[in-house]
Design a protein around this motif. Structure first.
Motif, mmCIF file in Angstrom:
data_model
loop_
_atom_site.group_PDB
_atom_site.id
_atom_site.type_symbol
_atom_site.label_atom_id
_atom_site.label_comp_id
_atom_site.label_asym_id
_atom_site.label_seq_id
_atom_site.Cartn_x
_atom_site.Cartn_y
_atom_site.Cartn_z
ATOM 1 N N GLN A 159 26.874 41.289 43.174
ATOM 2 C CA GLN A 159 26.826 41.302 42.140
ATOM 3 C C GLN A 159 27.999 42.001 41.110
ATOM 4 O O GLN A 159 28.933 42.190 41.430
ATOM 5 N N ASP A 160 27.476 41.484 39.446
ATOM 6 C CA ASP A 160 28.515 41.958 39.150
ATOM 7 C C ASP A 160 29.467 43.219 38.957
ATOM 8 O O ASP A 160 28.589 44.060 39.440
ATOM 9 N N TRP A 161 30.090 42.845 39.085
ATOM 10 C CA TRP A 161 31.555 44.462 38.943
ATOM 11 C C TRP A 161 31.014 45.205 40.200
ATOM 12 O O TRP A 161 31.342 47.108 40.443
ATOM 13 N N ASP A 162 30.699 44.781 41.509
ATOM 14 C CA ASP A 162 31.216 44.820 42.462
ATOM 15 C C ASP A 162 32.470 44.979 42.861
ATOM 16 O O ASP A 162 32.892 44.056 42.603
ATOM 17 N N SER A 163 33.258 45.919 43.697
ATOM 18 C CA SER A 163 34.653 45.892 44.437
ATOM 19 C C SER A 163 34.115 46.173 46.537
ATOM 20 O O SER A 163 33.871 46.723 46.568
ATOM 21 N N THR A 164 35.325 45.834 46.597
ATOM 22 C CA THR A 164 35.713 45.720 47.996
ATOM 23 C C THR A 164 36.958 46.773 48.339
ATOM 24 O O THR A 164 36.349 48.273 48.828
ATOM 25 N N VAL A 165 37.494 47.441 46.974
ATOM 26 C CA VAL A 165 38.486 48.047 47.330
ATOM 27 C C VAL A 165 38.569 49.244 45.681
ATOM 28 O O VAL A 165 38.636 50.086 46.035
ATOM 29 N N LEU A 166 39.011 48.610 44.524
ATOM 30 C CA LEU A 166 38.989 49.714 43.664
ATOM 31 C C LEU A 166 37.383 50.778 43.618
ATOM 32 O O LEU A 166 36.310 50.688 43.827
ATOM 33 N N SER A 167 38.614 51.753 42.954
ATOM 34 C CA SER A 167 37.125 52.523 43.352
ATOM 35 C C SER A 167 36.147 52.235 41.581
ATOM 36 O O SER A 167 36.136 51.749 40.705
ATOM 37 N N GLU A 168 34.433 53.265 41.882
ATOM 38 C CA GLU A 168 33.503 53.103 40.771
ATOM 39 C C GLU A 168 34.613 53.584 39.568
ATOM 40 O O GLU A 168 34.753 55.023 39.001
ATOM 41 N N GLY A 169 34.151 52.911 38.304
ATOM 42 C CA GLY A 169 35.033 53.070 37.369
ATOM 43 C C GLY A 169 36.142 52.519 36.285
ATOM 44 O O GLY A 169 36.817 53.004 35.708
ATOM 45 N N THR A 170 36.684 52.691 37.684
ATOM 46 C CA THR A 170 38.054 51.534 37.080
ATOM 47 C C THR A 170 37.353 50.567 36.065
ATOM 48 O O THR A 170 36.817 49.816 36.062
ATOM 49 N N VAL A 171 38.636 50.866 35.348
ATOM 50 C CA VAL A 171 37.949 49.563 33.962
ATOM 51 C C VAL A 171 38.769 48.858 33.944
ATOM 52 O O VAL A 171 39.746 48.282 34.608
ATOM 53 N N ILE A 172 38.056 47.594 33.514
ATOM 54 C CA ILE A 172 38.643 46.470 33.586
ATOM 55 C C ILE A 172 39.370 45.613 32.081
ATOM 56 O O ILE A 172 38.212 45.860 31.316
ATOM 57 N N TYR A 173 39.799 45.433 32.494
ATOM 58 C CA TYR A 173 40.436 44.494 31.299
ATOM 59 C C TYR A 173 40.838 43.337 31.127
ATOM 60 O O TYR A 173 41.486 42.351 31.858
ATOM 61 N N GLU A 174 40.913 42.475 29.666
ATOM 62 C CA GLU A 174 41.235 40.619 29.161
ATOM 63 C C GLU A 174 42.718 41.387 29.766
ATOM 64 O O GLU A 174 42.990 42.400 29.899
#
Length: 129
Positions: free
Chosen positions: A90-105
């Motif tokens: 789903q949106d904002w699911d990750s295989t590796v990045l930790s929960e709470g990692t901020v994503i930027y344009e």
């Protein structure tokens, strides 16, 4: 002559049918799977990706052309909600990045930036191509 001509036409028809059948099988069997997060993960279970707007973004920090570029951090668009996801992404699911990692344009519309330990890591939008 008529019998020989009829045999040639029948033979040509059979060969044409076999050719079309094989071509049809080849296009189905050889067609690539859509680049869904599930398919990308199935191809490489160590892949580092996250999902944003139903699209997979894959870590491309090691690519030569990416290392040669400098990306400008743009607007904050969200953060990783679930980490270690391997199916039903789903949106904002990750295989590796930790929960709470901020994503930027970024200044490149095919790259999003994940802020990890004070560094910006580029993730390439993975689209069918």
């Amino acid at each position: 002559m008529r019998k020989e001509s009829a045999i040639r036409w029948n033979t040509c028809g059979i060969l044409a049918g076999i050719t079309l059948a094989l071509a049809g099988c080849q296009s189905t069997a050889g067609s690539p799977e859509l680049p869904t997060p599930e398919n990308l993960y199935a191809q490489d279970s160590s892949i580092d990706l996250f999902v944003y707007e139903d699209t997979a973004y894959v870590n491309y920090a090691d690519a030569d052309w990416v290392q040669e570029k400098t990306f400008e951090k743009g607007e904050r668009i969200g953060e990783i909600g679930d980490s270690g996801v391997t199916e039903e992404f789903q949106d904002w699911d990750s295989t590796v990045l930790s929960e709470g990692t901020v994503i930027y344009e970024s200044d490149d519309d095919t790259i999003l930036l994940a802020e990890c330990d004070g560094e910006l890591v580029p993730y390439l939008k993975w689209v069918e191509g």
